[in-house]
Design a protein around this motif. Structure first.
Motif, PDB file in Angstrom:
ATOM      1  N   ALA A  27      25.551  73.553   6.393  1.00 61.48           N
ATOM      2  CA  ALA A  27      25.008  72.769   7.504  1.00 61.48           C
ATOM      3  C   ALA A  27      23.486  72.708   7.446  1.00 61.48           C
ATOM      4  O   ALA A  27      22.884  71.662   7.716  1.00 61.48           O
ATOM      5  N   PHE A  28      22.855  73.817   7.086  1.00 62.07           N
ATOM      6  CA  PHE A  28      21.392  73.824   6.989  1.00 62.07           C
ATOM      7  C   PHE A  28      20.916  73.009   5.785  1.00 62.07           C
ATOM      8  O   PHE A  28      19.870  72.353   5.850  1.00 62.07           O
ATOM      9  N   ILE A  29      21.662  73.038   4.696  1.00 62.27           N
ATOM     10  CA  ILE A  29      21.318  72.185   3.549  1.00 62.27           C
ATOM     11  C   ILE A  29      21.374  70.721   3.968  1.00 62.27           C
ATOM     12  O   ILE A  29      20.503  69.913   3.628  1.00 62.27           O
ATOM     13  N   SER A  30      22.405  70.366   4.737  1.00 64.91           N
ATOM     14  CA  SER A  30      22.539  69.004   5.244  1.00 64.91           C
ATOM     15  C   SER A  30      21.343  68.628   6.108  1.00 64.91           C
ATOM     16  O   SER A  30      20.811  67.516   6.008  1.00 64.91           O
ATOM     17  N   ALA A  31      20.915  69.549   6.968  1.00 60.63           N
ATOM     18  CA  ALA A  31      19.768  69.277   7.843  1.00 60.63           C
ATOM     19  C   ALA A  31      18.489  69.087   7.027  1.00 60.63           C
ATOM     20  O   ALA A  31      17.697  68.174   7.300  1.00 60.63           O
ATOM     21  N   ILE A  32      18.286  69.923   6.039  1.00 58.80           N
ATOM     22  CA  ILE A  32      17.088  69.817   5.200  1.00 58.80           C
ATOM     23  C   ILE A  32      17.057  68.472   4.477  1.00 58.80           C
ATOM     24  O   ILE A  32      16.012  67.813   4.406  1.00 58.80           O
ATOM     25  N   ASN A  33      18.201  68.056   3.969  1.00 58.78           N
ATOM     26  CA  ASN A  33      18.257  66.829   3.171  1.00 58.78           C
ATOM     27  C   ASN A  33      18.263  65.559   4.007  1.00 58.78           C
ATOM     28  O   ASN A  33      17.794  64.511   3.545  1.00 58.78           O
ATOM     29  N   GLN A  34      18.794  65.622   5.230  1.00 62.15           N
ATOM     30  CA  GLN A  34      19.049  64.391   5.969  1.00 62.15           C
ATOM     31  C   GLN A  34      18.316  64.255   7.301  1.00 62.15           C
ATOM     32  O   GLN A  34      18.023  63.133   7.729  1.00 62.15           O
ATOM     33  N   PHE A  35      18.022  65.361   7.973  1.00 55.45           N
ATOM     34  CA  PHE A  35      17.475  65.277   9.324  1.00 55.45           C
ATOM     35  C   PHE A  35      16.158  64.501   9.386  1.00 55.45           C
ATOM     36  O   PHE A  35      15.995  63.624  10.253  1.00 55.45           O
ATOM     37  N   PRO A  36      15.177  64.752   8.507  1.00 51.82           N
ATOM     38  CA  PRO A  36      13.913  64.000   8.623  1.00 51.82           C
ATOM     39  C   PRO A  36      14.104  62.495   8.555  1.00 51.82           C
ATOM     40  O   PRO A  36      13.447  61.751   9.303  1.00 51.82           O
ATOM     41  N   ALA A  37      15.000  62.016   7.677  1.00 57.24           N
ATOM     42  CA  ALA A  37      15.207  60.578   7.553  1.00 57.24           C
ATOM     43  C   ALA A  37      15.984  60.014   8.739  1.00 57.24           C
ATOM     44  O   ALA A  37      15.715  58.904   9.207  1.00 57.24           O
ATOM     45  N   LEU A  38      16.934  60.777   9.253  1.00 58.98           N
ATOM     46  CA  LEU A  38      17.774  60.288  10.334  1.00 58.98           C
ATOM     47  C   LEU A  38      17.143  60.473  11.701  1.00 58.98           C
ATOM     48  O   LEU A  38      17.222  59.579  12.556  1.00 58.98           O
ATOM     49  N   LEU A  39      16.516  61.638  11.909  1.00 62.42           N
ATOM     50  CA  LEU A  39      16.084  62.020  13.254  1.00 62.42           C
ATOM     51  C   LEU A  39      14.667  62.557  13.325  1.00 62.42           C
ATOM     52  O   LEU A  39      14.230  63.018  14.380  1.00 62.42           O
ATOM     53  N   GLY A  40      13.954  62.506  12.212  1.00 60.63           N
ATOM     54  CA  GLY A  40      12.600  63.037  12.180  1.00 60.63           C
ATOM     55  C   GLY A  40      11.603  62.177  12.933  1.00 60.63           C
ATOM     56  O   GLY A  40      11.959  61.229  13.646  1.00 60.63           O
ATOM     57  N   GLU A  41      10.344  62.499  12.760  1.00 61.68           N
ATOM     58  CA  GLU A  41       9.278  61.801  13.486  1.00 61.68           C
ATOM     59  C   GLU A  41       9.323  60.296  13.265  1.00 61.68           C
ATOM     60  O   GLU A  41       8.957  59.519  14.150  1.00 61.68           O
ATOM     61  N   HIS A  42       9.739  59.878  12.086  1.00 61.85           N
ATOM     62  CA  HIS A  42       9.840  58.449  11.773  1.00 61.85           C
ATOM     63  C   HIS A  42      11.267  58.093  11.354  1.00 61.85           C
ATOM     64  O   HIS A  42      11.484  57.222  10.518  1.00 61.85           O
ATOM     65  N   GLY A  43      12.236  58.764  11.934  1.00 67.14           N
ATOM     66  CA  GLY A  43      13.630  58.569  11.565  1.00 67.14           C
ATOM     67  C   GLY A  43      14.273  57.393  12.269  1.00 67.14           C
ATOM     68  O   GLY A  43      13.626  56.627  12.998  1.00 67.14           O
ATOM     69  N   LEU A  44      15.576  57.258  12.066  1.00 65.58           N
ATOM     70  CA  LEU A  44      16.324  56.166  12.684  1.00 65.58           C
ATOM     71  C   LEU A  44      16.435  56.346  14.195  1.00 65.58           C
ATOM     72  O   LEU A  44      16.395  55.375  14.950  1.00 65.58           O
ATOM     73  N   LEU A  45      16.609  57.586  14.635  1.00 63.90           N
ATOM     74  CA  LEU A  45      16.616  57.930  16.058  1.00 63.90           C
ATOM     75  C   LEU A  45      15.674  59.114  16.239  1.00 63.90           C
ATOM     76  O   LEU A  45      16.118  60.266  16.276  1.00 63.90           O
ATOM     77  N   PRO A  46      14.382  58.884  16.351  1.00 63.13           N
ATOM     78  CA  PRO A  46      13.400  59.978  16.325  1.00 63.13           C
ATOM     79  C   PRO A  46      13.643  61.037  17.395  1.00 63.13           C
ATOM     80  O   PRO A  46      13.775  60.720  18.588  1.00 63.13           O
ATOM     81  N   ALA A  47      13.719  62.287  16.962  1.00 63.85           N
ATOM     82  CA  ALA A  47      13.917  63.391  17.900  1.00 63.85           C
ATOM     83  C   ALA A  47      12.789  63.495  18.916  1.00 63.85           C
ATOM     84  O   ALA A  47      13.057  63.797  20.094  1.00 63.85           O
ATOM     85  N   PRO A  48      11.519  63.286  18.550  1.00 63.94           N
ATOM     86  CA  PRO A  48      10.455  63.380  19.557  1.00 63.94           C
ATOM     87  C   PRO A  48      10.664  62.427  20.728  1.00 63.94           C
ATOM     88  O   PRO A  48      10.386  62.768  21.884  1.00 63.94           O
ATOM     89  N   ARG A  49      11.155  61.237  20.449  1.00 69.87           N
ATOM     90  CA  ARG A  49      11.418  60.282  21.531  1.00 69.87           C
ATOM     91  C   ARG A  49      12.531  60.790  22.432  1.00 69.87           C
ATOM     92  O   ARG A  49      12.470  60.682  23.662  1.00 69.87           O
TER      93      ARG A  49
END
Length: 477
Positions: A27-49
């Protein structure tokens, strides 16, 4: 306090702690590889927002303190290292409080990720992993006997997981009651694997037996997890075997693997000894008083939280994959209450032409979902391809398409993080001028079509879901 710990579940504890930790590792490998693109600062659904409009009370997360992609990676790597240490058995060699703290830290880190993960982390196995990680924290280390209350609670977790899934099916589509669900499931499941084609072409009488076996394993067998030994071990073995069949014929991230791991809570050392010799080793120390108090308090806490999930199992409008608290503890589970009978897929295509004709479009390739009919369905589980799963829901008509609109924009911009989520980028030098998305109806090829055309799928175009769109937001007339 001989009643508190049971030396009959030493090997089960090893499987439970290391197996759950292995799932966290993935699960953590998945987060490292995918979270920034999907949900990061400039992701598809930005977590900061998301964090700007949701309070800590609504969705507890360490990221309410501060979010950055760097912090996300630091915490994910920390969780990965801690999980790897448990897989290697290192914290288990220390006093009982060490694996307790390690697992609670792992749980807190992953909870922080899930609670800001929005639709990309809305899967039932996220809650399952969080609940399992919290509970196995109280199994202690090798120096004390496994607490019997925690062993029994883990069986209750497996019961909810299996019986809940069975009840969802019986209350769901008619296909589960008339035994036809497996006529379709292997073909229409979210992400088929290399054996799914072969499973789909098994005789229909076999598919009916699959459904009967599923009902038996999920509606009858779970009650025997609480029976005396060796009955409980036999019940666990049935659960494990049915889950292995699901592993062999589909890609469901770590759902089936963690279910297999948790089922070992019902297998005692005597059952292990029937398969291979068991070294009893030195007798564990008597559990310290503080550990007994902490474990019993945790057990009572978990039992109190079990009230609503218990009612849900027998509720007329049973909830599936629901959390009744913000910490994803003691959840409701279930899957595939209805089986999709037709498979629709969204294909995303780009073009460099000023005025593209039909021959100017080239498809992007996803890592797990069907695309090129000649490509064999891949084996990706227990890894979780979050974008590919969301594409399956999109094809089913999911109402939440915000992320897909941003995904199209990222492709037009040639965003590197987004492109790394894909298997094939047909525009490696510069992004395309146009993007469109078409919907196809897919079905597995027949044996004859497979021999003749070397294809795994046959497909028919259904229509356009996104008309040709340029970076300026213009639509081609």
């Amino acid at each position: 306090m001989e009643w508190f710990g049971s030396g009959d579940y030493e090997l089960a504890r090893q499987v439970l702690q290391r197996g759950v930790a292995a799932c966290y590792l993935i699960a953590f490998i998945s987060a490292i590889n995918q979270f920034p693109a999907l949900l990061g600062e400039h992701g598809l659904l930005p977590a900061p927002r998301f964090l700007s409009i949701v309070s800590y009370k609504q969705s507890p997360s360490l990221f309410h303190w501060r979010y950055s992609d760097r912090l996300l990676l630091v915490l994910s790597w920390a969780g990965l290292v801690l999980a790897a240490s448990v897989v290697l058995g290192l914290p288990q060699l220390a006093p009982a409080w060490v694996p307790l703290i390690v697992f609670l830290v792992i749980w807190a880190i992953y909870l922080s990720i899930v609670n800001v993960g929005q639709t990309f982390y809305s899967f039932g196995w996220e809650s399952l992993l969080l609940e399992a990680g919290f509970v196995v924290a109280f199994l202690g280390s090798d120096r004390v006997a496994p607490p019997i209350t925690i062993i029994i609670f883990l069986r209750w977790l497996v019961f909810r997981l299996e019986f809940g899934a069975g009840m969802i099916k019986m209350r769901g589509g008619e296909e589960w009651r008339d035994l036809t669900a497996l006529f379709y499931h292997h073909e229409t499941q979210p992400m088929p694997n290399p054996l799914s084609w072969f499973a789909h072409h098994l005789p229909r009488w076999f598919h009916r037996l699959e459904v009967i076996g599923s009902h038996f394993a999920q509606l009858v067998v779970p009650f025997f997890l609480f029976a005396p030994q060796p009955v409980a071990s036999v019940a666990a073995l049935v659960v494990i075997l049915t889950q292995l069949w699901l592993v062999a014929t589909g890609n469901f991230a770590w759902l089936n693997w963690i279910t297999i791991v948790l089922a070992f809570a019902a297998i005692d050392d005597n059952a292990f000894g029937l398969i291979f010799p068991v070294d009893e080793g030195a007798a564990p120390e008597q559990a310290p008083l503080w550990f007994v108090v902490v474990v019993l308090a945790a057990t009572i806490f978990l039992l109190v939280l079990s009230y609503r999930p218990l009612l849900n199992l027998f509720a007329r409008h049973q909830l599936m994959n629901a959390s009744f608290n913000r910490y994803h503890l003691v959840n409701a589970y279930g899957a595939f209450g209805t089986v999709t009978k037709e498979r629709f897929e969204v294909e995303v295509e780009g073009s460099d032409a000023d005025k593209p004709g039909e021959g100017d479009w080239v498809a992007y390739g996803f890592r797990g979902k069907p695309g090129d009919p000649k490509r064999m369905p891949p084996q990706v589980a227990p890894y979780h391809l979050r974008l590919d799963w969301l594409m399956w829901f999109l094809a089913l008509g999911s109402p939440d398409t915000r992320w897909f609109q941003v995904f199209i924009l990222k492709l037009l911009e040639g965003d590197r993080k987004t492109l790394r989520l894909l298997r094939v980028n047909p525009f490696p030098d510069a992004p395309p001028r146009w993007i469109r998305a078409r919907v196809f109806l897919y079905r597995f090829s027949t044996a004859e079509e497979r021999r003749r055309d070397h294809v795994w799928w046959e497909r028919t175009e259904v229509g356009l879901i996104v008309a040709p769109t340029s970076l300026g937001g213009q639509r081609r007339r």
